[in-house]
Design an enzyme around this catalytic site. Sequence first.
Site, PDB file in Angstrom:
ATOM      1  CG  HIS A  11       8.456  -9.875   0.614  1.00 61.59           C
ATOM      2  ND1 HIS A  11       8.921  -9.352   1.805  1.00 61.59           N
ATOM      3  CD2 HIS A  11       9.523 -10.477   0.036  1.00 61.59           C
ATOM      4  CE1 HIS A  11      10.206  -9.629   1.946  1.00 61.59           C
ATOM      5  NE2 HIS A  11      10.598 -10.310   0.878  1.00 61.59           N
ATOM      6  CD  GLU A  84      15.067 -14.255  -1.767  1.00 60.95           C
ATOM      7  OE1 GLU A  84      15.439 -14.067  -2.945  1.00 60.95           O
ATOM      8  OE2 GLU A  84      14.988 -13.364  -0.904  1.00 60.95           O
TER       9      GLU A  84
END
Length: 200
Positions: A11, A84
């Site tokens: 990201h 994550e």
Amino acid sequence: MIGATIHLVRHGTHDLVAKTLCGRREGVGLGEAGRSEARAVAKRLAGASLTAVYSSPLERTQETAAIIGEACALPVIVEDALIEIDFGAWAGLTFSELDQDPSWREWNADRGRAAVPGGESMAHAQLRVATWLRTIGQRHAGESVAAVSHGDVIKSGVAHILGLPLHFYDRFDIAPGSITTLHIGGEGMKVSALNEVAHE
């Protein structure tokens, strides 16, 4: 069997990226630099003939994936396996706070065995992402896809393919807005590009 090409994208940058361990904390979106990085990645991948765009469920990854998906005229598919690492009690702490914690120092010295207080080990994250990569390799044989995830998750996948112990995680970088390209299936698994940083 013909393999799949998987472009793993970290990201784009958010405003806390060098200050706070955000983990799975909600409400962490891209900053302007991150949006610029995502546009550069989208421009780079627009010519890659993608057939799917996958994303971790978190806001910063979905924002990045949406920019890629728009450029490629593809919807974003949310994939829990790309989320994550669960940093448990550490999530939301600043790195200066974490540096005072012996267990944090242990984690960074031996990612393969050290535990996260109340969270997920990097070895567990590696298992889930490696399993997902094999699934995608079969599902998208002969195709190219993008998958937007997080730095340590991408590192764990790369380490798996290269056969590196997890305590070597810091021997290569995965920068915000970077592309790491894998080939899964066919003759096995290989990394064909690592930490490619696109520019607008």
